[in-house]
Write a protein that holds these residues in place. Structure first.
Motif, mmCIF file in Angstrom:
data_model
loop_
_atom_site.group_PDB
_atom_site.id
_atom_site.type_symbol
_atom_site.label_atom_id
_atom_site.label_comp_id
_atom_site.label_asym_id
_atom_site.label_seq_id
_atom_site.Cartn_x
_atom_site.Cartn_y
_atom_site.Cartn_z
ATOM 1 N N GLY A 167 -0.589 -12.733 -4.855
ATOM 2 C CA GLY A 167 -0.818 -11.601 -3.975
ATOM 3 C C GLY A 167 -2.230 -11.601 -3.433
ATOM 4 O O GLY A 167 -3.063 -12.434 -3.804
ATOM 5 N N ASP A 168 -2.504 -10.659 -2.544
ATOM 6 C CA ASP A 168 -3.817 -10.514 -1.928
ATOM 7 C C ASP A 168 -4.571 -9.349 -2.559
ATOM 8 O O ASP A 168 -4.001 -8.282 -2.816
ATOM 9 N N LYS A 170 -7.965 -7.035 -1.881
ATOM 10 C CA LYS A 170 -8.982 -6.665 -0.900
ATOM 11 C C LYS A 170 -10.275 -6.334 -1.611
ATOM 12 O O LYS A 170 -10.302 -5.497 -2.510
ATOM 13 N N THR A 180 -10.655 -11.143 1.609
ATOM 14 C CA THR A 180 -9.381 -11.219 0.905
ATOM 15 C C THR A 180 -9.471 -12.295 -0.172
ATOM 16 O O THR A 180 -9.894 -13.419 0.115
ATOM 17 N N ARG A 182 -7.029 -14.356 -2.087
ATOM 18 C CA ARG A 182 -5.600 -14.682 -2.025
ATOM 19 C C ARG A 182 -5.235 -15.578 -3.196
ATOM 20 O O ARG A 182 -5.848 -16.633 -3.402
ATOM 21 N N GLU A 196 -4.105 -7.674 5.799
ATOM 22 C CA GLU A 196 -3.274 -6.636 6.410
ATOM 23 C C GLU A 196 -2.573 -5.816 5.327
ATOM 24 O O GLU A 196 -2.422 -4.597 5.446
ATOM 25 N N LYS A 197 -2.141 -6.496 4.283
ATOM 26 C CA LYS A 197 -1.527 -5.837 3.130
ATOM 27 C C LYS A 197 -2.154 -6.409 1.862
ATOM 28 O O LYS A 197 -2.605 -7.558 1.852
ATOM 29 N N TYR A 198 -2.193 -5.627 0.825
ATOM 30 C CA TYR A 198 -2.784 -6.123 -0.419
ATOM 31 C C TYR A 198 -2.123 -5.453 -1.617
ATOM 32 O O TYR A 198 -1.553 -4.362 -1.521
ATOM 33 N N ARG A 199 -2.221 -6.156 -2.755
ATOM 34 C CA ARG A 199 -1.640 -5.629 -3.993
ATOM 35 C C ARG A 199 -2.674 -4.897 -4.838
ATOM 36 O O ARG A 199 -2.316 -4.131 -5.723
ATOM 37 N N GLY A 233 -4.169 -0.120 -6.907
ATOM 38 C CA GLY A 233 -3.121 -1.122 -6.900
ATOM 39 C C GLY A 233 -2.881 -1.696 -8.283
ATOM 40 O O GLY A 233 -2.988 -0.986 -9.293
#
Length: 253
Positions: A167-168, A170, A180, A182, A196-199, A233
């Motif tokens: 997952g990403d 931030k 990010t 990753r 754009e999206k993150y866990r 998160g």
């Protein structure tokens, strides 16, 4: 304990890689790169990293691998020799591009000197707000890239990376830069922009707070308790990233 191979990866991607951001943020850096035609420097470290930095018209970009068509090639027989380039104890001899030695001396070396000025600043320089913000932003990028290199190469760092799910993540400074982290199959890569999206997310409350953390003037745990560091998160991802972050200071000291 640190190892020279991990340090070489950090010096390549986290230190020299930050030249990209230096040119974006500082007009004095751009002024050093007056070449209208592309000039590239390939770094090839035996048993370690390889990358090419491309310079043109005030900006530069790093890509992985030493390109065969690079303008100048700098080979290093070991990770220790390459690390010596960064700490100023080794002067490399180009295996290609001797006719462009002037670019190395008149553009590349002054550019790295300017980066050092920001990364190891005189306290008086930090009193200037513009300098402070650029310096702190460059440190942020260097640290976030170093984090991934340690997670991939350092023995202790790999142990923590093995416990991070895909997952990403931030990482950011409120009102400042973002990156990010990753993770795929326990391998880490830093992308120097927000996902754009993150866990999971870790955000420092401002530039001054981030600087104090980087300089070791404040305690991260206390900041989390005070709410000046935002975490959210999947906290297990953040926990393991923090363990790797503890190693960053050892390598960048």
């Amino acid at each position: 304990m640190t190892d020279s191979k991990t340090l070489a990866y950090i010096n390549m991607y986290a230190v020299l890689g930050t030249l990209e951001n230096l040119c974006e943020l500082d007009e004095n850096a751009r002024a050093l790169l007056t070449n209208k035609k592309l000039i590239s420097i390939g770094f090839d470290v035996k048993g370690g990293p390889a990358a090419t930095i491309m310079f043109k018209n005030g900006y530069c970009r790093m890509e992985d691998g030493c390109r065969s068509d690079c303008t100048i090639k700098l080979p290093f027989s070991s990770c220790e020799k390459f690390n010596g380039l960064i700490d100023g104890t080794v002067t490399p001899i180009p295996s290609k591009g001797l006719l462009h030695i002037g670019f190395l001396l008149k553009s590349f070396v002054p550019l790295t000197d300017l980066l050092s000025k920001y990364m190891r600043p005189d306290p008086a320089d930090l009193e200037d707000e513009r300098f402070f913000n650029i310096s702190t932003s460059l440190m942020f990028y260097t640290i976030t890239v170093a984090l991934s290199q340690i997670g991939n190469n350092d023995e202790i760092g790999r142990f923590s990376a093995d416990h991070i799910v895909d997952g990403d993540i931030k990482m950011s400074i409120a009102g400042g830069p973002a990156a990010t982290i990753r993770v795929r199959n326990h391998r880490m890569i830093t992308v120097k922009k927000a996902p754009e999206k993150y866990r999971a997310i870790m955000e420092f409350g401002g530039m001054k707070l981030a600087r104090d953390l980087f300089d070791g003037k404040v305690n991260a745990v206390a900041c989390i308790g005070a709410g000046t560091i935002k975490m959210g998160g999947m906290i297990s991802m953040i926990d393991n990233v923090n363990r790797i972050l503890d190693r960053v200071g050892l390598y960048l000291a």
